[in-house]
Write a protein that holds these residues in place. Structure first.
Motif, short mmCIF file in Angstrom:
data_model
loop_
_atom_site.label_atom_id
_atom_site.label_comp_id
_atom_site.label_asym_id
_atom_site.label_seq_id
_atom_site.Cartn_x
_atom_site.Cartn_y
_atom_site.Cartn_z
N PHE A 1 5.65 7.45 7.11
CA PHE A 1 5.03 7.84 8.38
C PHE A 1 3.52 8.03 8.26
N GLU A 2 3.03 8.21 7.04
CA GLU A 2 1.61 8.46 6.84
C GLU A 2 0.73 7.31 7.35
N VAL B 1 -2.67 4.54 11.19
CA VAL B 1 -3.51 3.51 10.59
C VAL B 1 -3.11 2.12 11.10
N ILE B 2 -1.81 1.84 11.07
CA ILE B 2 -1.34 0.53 11.51
C ILE B 2 -1.55 0.36 13.02
N ALA B 3 -1.31 1.41 13.78
CA ALA B 3 -1.52 1.33 15.23
C ALA B 3 -2.97 1.00 15.56
N GLU B 4 -3.89 1.48 14.75
CA GLU B 4 -5.32 1.23 14.98
C GLU B 4 -5.75 -0.15 14.50
N LEU B 5 -5.31 -0.54 13.31
CA LEU B 5 -5.84 -1.75 12.68
C LEU B 5 -5.10 -3.04 13.05
N ALA B 6 -3.80 -2.98 13.20
CA ALA B 6 -3.02 -4.20 13.41
C ALA B 6 -3.47 -5.02 14.62
N PRO B 7 -3.79 -4.40 15.75
CA PRO B 7 -4.20 -5.22 16.91
C PRO B 7 -5.51 -5.98 16.68
N THR B 8 -6.30 -5.55 15.71
CA THR B 8 -7.60 -6.21 15.47
C THR B 8 -7.48 -7.45 14.60
N ARG C 1 -5.63 5.78 2.23
CA ARG C 1 -4.61 4.95 2.87
C ARG C 1 -5.26 3.95 3.83
N LYS C 2 -6.13 4.46 4.67
CA LYS C 2 -6.80 3.56 5.62
C LYS C 2 -7.70 2.57 4.89
N GLU C 3 -8.43 3.05 3.90
CA GLU C 3 -9.32 2.17 3.13
C GLU C 3 -8.53 1.07 2.43
N ASN C 4 -7.35 1.40 1.92
CA ASN C 4 -6.54 0.41 1.22
C ASN C 4 -5.98 -0.64 2.17
N VAL C 5 -5.58 -0.21 3.36
CA VAL C 5 -5.10 -1.18 4.34
C VAL C 5 -6.25 -2.09 4.77
N GLU C 6 -7.41 -1.52 4.97
CA GLU C 6 -8.59 -2.32 5.32
C GLU C 6 -8.94 -3.29 4.19
N ALA C 7 -8.82 -2.83 2.95
CA ALA C 7 -9.10 -3.71 1.80
C ALA C 7 -8.12 -4.87 1.76
N ALA C 8 -6.85 -4.60 2.04
CA ALA C 8 -5.84 -5.66 2.05
C ALA C 8 -6.18 -6.70 3.11
N ILE C 9 -6.59 -6.22 4.28
CA ILE C 9 -6.98 -7.14 5.36
C ILE C 9 -8.18 -7.98 4.93
N ASN C 10 -9.17 -7.33 4.35
CA ASN C 10 -10.40 -8.03 3.94
C ASN C 10 -10.15 -9.05 2.84
N VAL D 1 0.85 -1.18 0.00
CA VAL D 1 0.00 0.00 0.00
C VAL D 1 0.89 1.24 0.00
N SER D 2 0.80 2.03 -1.05
CA SER D 2 1.63 3.23 -1.14
C SER D 2 0.91 4.42 -0.50
N PRO D 3 1.65 5.39 0.03
CA PRO D 3 1.00 6.54 0.66
C PRO D 3 0.44 7.53 -0.35
N ASP D 4 0.98 7.50 -1.56
CA ASP D 4 0.57 8.41 -2.63
C ASP D 4 0.58 7.62 -3.94
N PRO D 5 0.03 8.18 -5.03
CA PRO D 5 0.17 7.52 -6.33
C PRO D 5 1.65 7.31 -6.64
N ILE D 6 1.99 6.14 -7.16
CA ILE D 6 3.41 5.81 -7.38
C ILE D 6 4.02 6.68 -8.45
#
Length: 336
Positions: free
Chosen positions: A92-93, A97-104, A72-81, A32-37
């Motif tokens: 750092f962006e 997001v990771i601090a919130e989602l990873a523990p779940t 960014r958050k939506e893409n990380v959630e999509a990867a998880i799903n 997951v990139s923070p911006d368009p590559i």
């Protein structure tokens, strides 16, 4: 009897082999990139490294490009799903997001490249770099080349992490040449990491103030600085990969950051069952370098440093001191 046993054993091995192959194919590595590559060399290497790791471990690789913080958050959630085994993020962006989602999702592994977070759960891993060792060397070269005794640097945003570029450069320049002035400016604005127009404006302002050597660490804005170098005739340095072909008459050298290698090494540690793995790579580990430290590819680099034997000798001397520990560069990030 033996023949039947052999056949059954062979069949069992075949089934196990097929199951193993299927299991490997079930693995999914998502970058997951923070911006368009786009033309961002750093982000491209993140994609390359993730794809190389996927190939090594028989996994599928996907890339999700983000356009803003919400994406960014939506893409990380999509990867998880989608059932990603490993989610690789860069920058750092993604810290919050990771601090919130990873523990779940404790069964999903997360690799943060170029940053880390505090109080990590077991499934969060980090690969970072000692950028300031390489930017220190760029500062040494800049100080050797300036004829005005003024050198400059343009970076994206005034945050502690990017002081590893600006301050590392300033330290190297001042250590090499007494009395040299270092002009530090920031792109800022709404899109500091992908704004070549503002980056160019800052570079031209630095040039107008007297600097004849300018280092650019503006990510997607670097190409604006290259344009400025051509228009205002100054020597320049870039970051992450060899960008000398973009302005061969003006580009001296640049830092090299092997993001791809860092991702491969980190995923190897994750695959081995490591928890909260952490790696830091600098000159000694081959994670950071500058064009010219090695003869490898130097002749074809189109970088001006290839024709500067005295500069090469000096920068290699300083690099050796950093690698053997006789010269210790303080991390500017911890001082800001």
């Amino acid at each position: 009897m033996k023949s039947w046993i052999s056949l059954l054993a062979g069949a069992s091995l075949a089934v196990l082999g097929a199951a193993s192959a299927a299991q490997a194919q079930d693995k999914l590595f998502v970058y997951v990139s923070p911006d368009p590559i786009g033309v961002n060399a750093f982000l491209k290497m993140g994609q390359t490294g993730t794809e190389a790791a996927a190939a090594k471990y028989g996994a599928e690789a996907k890339t999700f490009e983000s356009a803003n913080a919400a994406a960014r958050k939506e893409n990380v959630e999509a990867a998880i799903n989608e059932g990603a085994s490993v989610v690789v993020v860069a920058g750092f962006e993604f810290n919050d997001v990771i601090a919130e989602l990873a523990p779940t999702v404790p069964d999903t592994q997360f690799l943060i490249v170029d940053q880390c977070i505090d109080n990590r759960p077991d499934n969060v891993h980090c690969a970072v770099f000692r950028e300031y060792e390489a930017t220190y060397l760029i500062g040494v070269v800049a100080a050797m080349l300036t004829e005005t005794n003024k050198v400059g640097v343009v970076s994206a945003l005034d945050i502690p992490f990017l002081h590893r570029y600006t301050d590392g450069y300033a330290m190297g320049a001042k250590a090499q040449k007494e009395g040299v002035e270092v002009d530090i400016r920031w792109v800022g604005g709404e899109n500091p990491f992908a704004d070549p127009v503002r980056a160019k404006e800052q570079a031209l302002a630095i040039r107008s103030a007297g600097s004849d050597v300018i280092f650019t660490a503006t990510s997607g804005g670097d190409f604006g600085v290259f344009e400025a170098a051509k228009e205002a005739d100054f020597k320049a340095f870039a970051v992450d990969v060899n960008l000398c072909p973009e302005a061969p008459e003006h580009m001296v050298s640049g830092t090299l950051k092997r993001v791809d290698n860092a991702i491969l090494a980190a995923i190897e540690a994750i695959d081995a069952g490591g928890k909260q793995t952490f790696s830091t790579l600098g000159l000694k580990e081959g994670g950071m370098s500058i064009i010219g430290l090695s003869e490898d590819g130097l002749a074809d680099s189109q970088c001006l440093i290839a024709g500067m034997p005295d500069v090469l000798d000096r920068v290699r001397e300083v690099a050796a001191q950093i690698e053997d520990g006789s010269l210790v560069i303080a991390d500017p990030m911890t001082a800001n």
